[in-house]
Every structure is written in C-alpha cells, then in structure tokens.
Design a protein around this motif. Structure first.
Motif, PDB file in Angstrom:
ATOM      1  N   CYS A   1       0.863  -1.186   0.000  1.00 40.99           N
ATOM      2  CA  CYS A   1       0.000   0.000   0.000  1.00 40.99           C
ATOM      3  C   CYS A   1       0.897   1.234   0.000  1.00 40.99           C
ATOM      4  CB  CYS A   1      -0.873   0.025   1.251  1.00 40.99           C
ATOM      5  SG  CYS A   1      -1.712  -1.541   1.532  1.00 40.99           S
TER       6      CYS A   1
ATOM      7  N   SER B   1       1.435   5.580  -0.340  1.00 41.90           N
ATOM      8  CA  SER B   1       0.820   6.911  -0.342  1.00 41.90           C
ATOM      9  C   SER B   1       1.717   7.925  -1.005  1.00 41.90           C
ATOM     10  CB  SER B   1       0.407   7.406   1.049  1.00 41.90           C
ATOM     11  OG  SER B   1       0.934   6.641   2.055  1.00 41.90           O
TER      12      SER B   1
ATOM     13  N   ASN C   1      -2.836   2.223  -4.366  1.00 38.49           N
ATOM     14  CA  ASN C   1      -2.889   3.577  -3.838  1.00 38.49           C
ATOM     15  C   ASN C   1      -4.322   4.061  -3.891  1.00 38.49           C
ATOM     16  OD1 ASN C   1      -2.844   6.691  -5.108  1.00 38.49           O
ATOM     17  ND2 ASN C   1      -1.626   6.418  -3.268  1.00 38.49           N
ATOM     18  N   VAL C   2      -4.749   4.733  -2.832  1.00 37.60           N
ATOM     19  CA  VAL C   2      -6.052   5.378  -2.873  1.00 37.60           C
ATOM     20  C   VAL C   2      -5.769   6.841  -3.173  1.00 37.60           C
ATOM     21  CG1 VAL C   2      -8.147   5.940  -1.580  1.00 37.60           C
ATOM     22  CG2 VAL C   2      -6.992   3.740  -1.202  1.00 37.60           C
ATOM     23  N   GLY C   3      -6.151   7.277  -4.352  1.00 35.65           N
ATOM     24  CA  GLY C   3      -5.839   8.652  -4.715  1.00 35.65           C
ATOM     25  C   GLY C   3      -6.457   9.033  -6.038  1.00 35.65           C
TER      26      GLY C   3
ATOM     27  N   PRO D   1      -8.124  10.350  -0.626  1.00 36.39           N
ATOM     28  CA  PRO D   1      -8.002   9.566   0.616  1.00 36.39           C
ATOM     29  C   PRO D   1      -8.386  10.395   1.845  1.00 36.39           C
ATOM     30  CG  PRO D   1      -5.839  10.244  -0.167  1.00 36.39           C
ATOM     31  CD  PRO D   1      -6.830  10.771  -1.161  1.00 36.39           C
TER      32      PRO D   1
ATOM     33  N   VAL E   1      -9.329   4.877   3.664  1.00 37.90           N
ATOM     34  CA  VAL E   1      -8.304   4.176   2.883  1.00 37.90           C
ATOM     35  C   VAL E   1      -8.308   2.680   3.211  1.00 37.90           C
ATOM     36  CG1 VAL E   1      -5.802   3.959   2.561  1.00 37.90           C
ATOM     37  CG2 VAL E   1      -6.859   6.229   2.582  1.00 37.90           C
TER      38      VAL E   1
ATOM     39  N   GLN F   1     -11.232   0.864   1.628  1.00 39.15           N
ATOM     40  CA  GLN F   1     -11.054   0.672   0.179  1.00 39.15           C
ATOM     41  C   GLN F   1     -10.113  -0.503  -0.096  1.00 39.15           C
ATOM     42  OE1 GLN F   1     -13.021   2.263  -1.671  1.00 39.15           O
ATOM     43  NE2 GLN F   1     -13.623   3.807  -0.179  1.00 39.15           N
TER      44      GLN F   1
ATOM     45  N   THR G   1       2.638  -2.084   4.393  1.00 38.78           N
ATOM     46  CA  THR G   1       2.473  -0.636   4.313  1.00 38.78           C
ATOM     47  C   THR G   1       3.784  -0.047   4.838  1.00 38.78           C
ATOM     48  OG1 THR G   1       1.712  -0.337   6.585  1.00 38.78           O
ATOM     49  CG2 THR G   1       0.034  -0.891   4.971  1.00 38.78           C
TER      50      THR G   1
ATOM     51  N   VAL H   1      -3.521   2.457   9.082  1.00 48.29           N
ATOM     52  CA  VAL H   1      -4.062   1.623   8.000  1.00 48.29           C
ATOM     53  C   VAL H   1      -3.712   0.146   8.212  1.00 48.29           C
ATOM     54  CG1 VAL H   1      -3.971   1.154   5.526  1.00 48.29           C
ATOM     55  CG2 VAL H   1      -4.234   3.496   6.322  1.00 48.29           C
TER      56      VAL H   1
ATOM     57  N   PRO I   1     -14.212   3.605  -5.943  1.00 42.90           N
ATOM     58  CA  PRO I   1     -14.251   3.334  -4.498  1.00 42.90           C
ATOM     59  C   PRO I   1     -15.569   2.724  -4.033  1.00 42.90           C
ATOM     60  CG  PRO I   1     -14.595   5.661  -4.940  1.00 42.90           C
ATOM     61  CD  PRO I   1     -14.256   5.028  -6.252  1.00 42.90           C
TER      62      PRO I   1
END
Lengths: 245, 325
Positions: free
Chosen positions: A6, A8, A61-63, A89, A95, A98, A113, A125, A202
């Motif tokens: 994961c 960021s 990636n959540v973005g 995020p 996050v 997701q 992570t 997370v 998402p």
C-alpha cells in the motif's frame, strides 16, 4: 507468493508546510509529491522476497489521478502491476476500507504498508486492514523474513525489540532496517510506462471523523547564546530558568 | 458510559506514558462526568495494580491468562474491546506507544469508533462536539479533527500530558475474557531489551549527535552526558545512514519523532527533516561550530563552539551540579 504494497503520495520531506483558506487547506502550490519513504522500504522488501519468479508485487494507492506519477515510480522501482482506487483519501478509515474491499476480492499472502505516512503520521491503515480482514497486523517492523507460510518479524518496542513468528497472511508496517530503498534503473523506468495500472472505483464508507483545520506551532523565542568559555553555565540555566533538569 | 484506559506495562511495571494516559483519561472522565476503568493485561508485579487508583482510576480490570503473558496485538485488541463493551465505555484511551499504535486501529474497527491517534492535548468537548488535536507533517503543524462517532478511541502521544495524582478507589477486579484461537497467529518468540538504556520515545531528556561528531568512536562523551542526565541518546539521519548508530536512534521526519522536555543537539546542523522530528521538544539546546546552522533558529539555548570542547565542559558542569544537589 502474492504481495500487496500500500503506497501513499506525500509531500517531499523538504517541504515547507503552509496552509490556505483560513488554515483549512494544505498549500500544495510548488510542493513536490513523492512516494512515502517508508512505503519505499516496504516495496523494496516485497521485491526482494519475490525476486527470481518467487511471486508478484502489486502496489495499491487510494488517490486521484494526480497520484499516478508516484504509482509509476513504484512500478519503475520494480512492482509488477498497480491499482489505483479512484478517490481522495479522506482519512485512514476510508483508505483501509477501500484496500480491504479490494483484498477481499483478490487475496494476497502478505500486505505491507510503511510504518506511517509522513504527512499525517498515522500508522492506522495496517491495523485497520488487519482487523477488517481478521488477520494479524504488526505496526512497526524492523526485519521481515519468510519461510513457507511462516514469517519471522522483528518488531520495534521501547528500548528494545521483539521477535515474532507470524502465520501468513498478515499486514505489517515497514520501517528502516527492513530493506534499503531501491532506485529505479533505466529499464525499470521504461517498463513502468507499460505495466498494468488498474483504476478501481471506491466503495462507500461512512465517516466517523471530520477534519476541522490546521494550526502552525508557535514560533520559539530568540535563542539565548552562551559563550563557549562559559559553556558550563548552561547547566545552571537549564535547572533554574528552563527547569528541565 | 465510562472511559476505559489500557494500562500498558513493560517487564511487569506500568510505564511513565501509561500514567500520563491514565491522568489524561481521568481528565476526560471528569469533563464528561463519568467513571474511569483501567484494564491491565499480562503479568504485572504485585503492587503495580494499586497504582492506577492513585491517578484517579475507579476500577482496575486485571486479566491474568497464561496465553496473554506476552503482547499479542490481535488478542489484546479483542480483550480491550470486550472490556469496553462490558464496561459500556464510549471512550477508550491508550498511550501512542509502539504497542498502542498496533492496538488502537484494531480496537477502533471492532467498536465502530472514530480513532484519533497521537493526540497531544485534551479534547475540546462542547455538547456533542468532540475535537482533538494531533501533530501533522511530522511536527511541522497541528491538525484538528472532530470525532463524530458515538464511540471514540484516542491514543495519547508520550510526554504530551502531565501525570496528575488524584486518589480514587481503584478497586481491582478479575476480568476473564473470551479468547478466539484465530487471534493467536502471531506469537512472540523472544523479547530483547537493552536494560541499561533509556528508551528514546519515552525519554524526558535526549542527547543527540550529528555528523559534526566526525565518527562513531566519538560518541563516548555523548553517552556519558546522557547517562549523567538520565537521557536517551539519539542521532541525525546521516549518522544512522552511515551506520555510526542504529536506525532506532534516528530522530527526524523519517525516523522517530520525539517530544522530550529537553533536547540537546550536538553537531547537528538542523535540516528541515530533522527539525520536524524534534520541534515539539519543550526546550532545545544546540551546540554547533557553525553560527549559521539553521538549528539555532529554533533553539532556546545555543553554544557556538566545537563539540569536542563544549561537551566535556558540560559533563564536568553536570557532575558538579549533581554533587551539589
């Protein structure tokens, strides 16, 4: 072995932090965004563990679309493919939900992570993922080795360390010591352009926290300079004036 | 309604950060007009269980189970969440220690609670509003959040809240949790403690060295100064990258963030990444040859001079101060 890392997208460590809109928005003007340094360590270890056809590394990636350069960087370093959950995020809970939802549909043997992101300094997370998936989680690891379906992990504790034996699958947050970050080579950079990057919409998450604003720490007063010859007087000042010893 | 505090112990003793968290939880219980229950898991020395009462704990739940002797993140989180439900606690407080960082998110998910981690001051509570403040951007700023969920989990940064003595009953009760076999997939094989050293994240005084010390062989004087002051030793990133000191001593944005009462930086120029990790220290002393070193701009006290000249003088002065005290 399938590993999910994961990642960021965070402001570069040299960034001078300023805010706009009455201290409610982080001022991204002129800020360079980078792959979170701890995530780089996690990614490097994942690549080492899967080298020589022993497995695959996916980065997630959540973005929003603006994070894709950072995702491509992870692919250039050596991840096999990438997933971007197409959303801002909001917070760690958003996050984690997701990523957990994605993992539930595509199982992994190991989820890594970074120990924390250097923007909000949360290390939430990993633990949230562990709980959502009902698998073990270790927040800060200094070493990670895998033998079959068992891992040996070194966890940081105050003033020492703990050696753990953990059954796969699990989630861990990587810190310094786990691996040396890798620098992408030319071949990596070229191949990163064509490696698969899936964009996933998402899932809905109910929020339990709202952001109110930022504050800048009060500036310290002027430094009190003590002449070198009089160095010893510092100890007296620390005792009588600053009252810290 | 109640507040539940997890009282972490190390080697059978509650830690200083645990008492800080108890005092903090007591203040929240007072503010919200409710009681404070502590939960202690694993072996603690006889007599320790009486201590939470001295800091305002009404009830102490004691979990003594052979399977829970060592810290097991998943199982401990289950036990704490179970206790929270039993006690009808709507706020759970922990110290944001290495273990606390592992527990808090799991407990929050179990309780469907909002999580505020690394909080540095008491929440602002007005009506149903519950605002918390934490450091962000590694100490370069603070971020303020509102927890909107009915249940809340708060982890408190070490050295952020003063320990306050406040007598309460502290009645000790045995708590027998339900254990799930699936919570025991991560087992502790060995605990390695460097007994003689002060732990860096908990330390009230930190003596830190940078490249200005020229090599690992010159750390003896810093260690001596640290030991005289009861301080932990730390270093800058270039120092741990060069292998002069271990990574666990690296303070800064990509290392450990510390907030001691006193941070003494020797031969560290003060790159923005390093400053981020130390900016919440109460008092900063900088010793550097270069009067232009950026660290002086954020220091409270500064000595422009050669570390090899200044540090021995400080050692002598501390010895003298201790002899007269």
């Amino acid at each position: 072995m399938k590993i999910l890392v994961c990642i960021s997208n965070v402001p570069d460590t040299t960034t001078k932090i300023t805010f706009t809109d009455n201290n409610t928005q982080f001022n991204t003007n002129g800020v360079q965004f980078i792959l979170n340094p701890y995530d780089e360590i996690a990614l490097a270890r994942a690549i080492e563990l899967t080298e020589g056809g022993k497995g695959t590394v996916t980065v997630i990636n959540v973005g929003e679309v603006s994070t894709e350069p950072t995702i491509r960087k992870a692919l250039a370093i050596g991840a096999d493919d990438a997933v971007r959950i197409n959303a801002k995020p909001h917070d760690a809970w958003f996050v984690a939900k997701q990523i957990a939802s994605y993992i539930q549909q595509n199982s992994y043997d190991l989820v890594l992570t970074g120990r924390e992101s250097i923007d909000y300094n949360g290390s939430k997370v990993a633990g949230m993922l562990g709980e959502l998936l009902d698998i073990p989680s270790v927040s800060i690891i200094k070493k990670l080795d895998i033998e079959g379906d068992l891992a040996v992990v070194e966890r940081e504790i105050e003033g020492g360390k703990e050696i753990l034996s953990i059954q796969l699958p699990f989630v861990a947050g990587a810190a310094e010591g786990v691996a040396e970050p890798k620098i992408p080579n030319m071949r990596g950079i070229m191949s990163a352009r064509t490696k698969p990057l899936a964009v996933v919409e998402p899932v809905e998450v109910s929020t339990n926290l709202t952001f109110s604003g930022f504050e800048i720490p009060a500036a310290r007063g002027q430094v009190k300079l003590i002449p070198t010859d009089d160095s010893a007087s510092l100890i007296g000042l620390l005792h009588t004036e600053a009252r810290v010893i | 309604m109640a507040v539940l505090i997890y009282t972490e112990n190390a080697g059978g003793k509650f830690k200083k950060s645990t008492f800080e968290a108890i005092s903090y939880a007591r203040a929240i219980a007072d503010e919200t007009g409710t009681t404070l229950t502590a939960i202690s898991i694993g072996d603690v020395d006889p007599g320790e269980l009486a201590l939470p009462g001295k800091y305002g704990t009404d009830k102490v739940l004691h979990v003594c189970n052979g399977q829970l002797k060592n810290f097991i993140n998943q199982a401990y989180a289950s036990v704490i969440a179970e206790a929270a439900k039993k006690e009808n606690a709507d706020i759970v407080v922990l110290s944001n220690s290495f273990s606390g960082r592992g527990l808090a998110p799991r407990i929050a998910v179990k309780l469907d609670a909002g999580l505020a981690d690394g909080v540095i001051s008491l929440p602002e509570i007005s009506g149903s509003q519950f605002r918390v403040k934490k450091t962000a951007f590694s100490g370069k700023a603070f971020a303020i959040f509102e927890l909107t969920s009915a249940k809340k989990v708060i982890s408190l940064s070490p050295n952020a809240y003063q320990v306050v003595e406040k007598h309460a009953e502290g009645k000790i009760e045995e708590f027998i949790p339900e254990l799930k076999p699936t919570d025991f997939k991560a087992l502790v094989k060995e605990v390695i403690q460097s007994a003689d050293k002060v732990s860096l994240p908990d330390a009230e005084i930190v003596v830190s060295g940078g490249r200005g010390l020229k090599g690992p062989e010159n750390w003896g004087m810093l260690e001596e100064l640290a030991s005289l002051l009861g301080a932990a030793t730390a270093c800058s990133k270039p120092v741990s990258d060069a292998g002069w000191r271990s990574h666990s001593e690296h303070v800064g944005q990509t290392g450990i963030t510390v907030s001691p009462n006193l941070y003494i930086a020797v031969g560290i120029s003060g790159a923005i990444q390093h400053l981020a990790g130390v900016s919440s220290s109460k008092v900063i002393v900088v010793i550097n040859k270069d009067p232009e070193a950026p660290f002086f701009k954020v220091a409270d006290y500064g000595i422009v001079g050669d570390a090899f000249e200044v540090v021995p003088k400080l050692i002598a002065a501390v010895k003298e101060y201790k002899a007269s005290a």
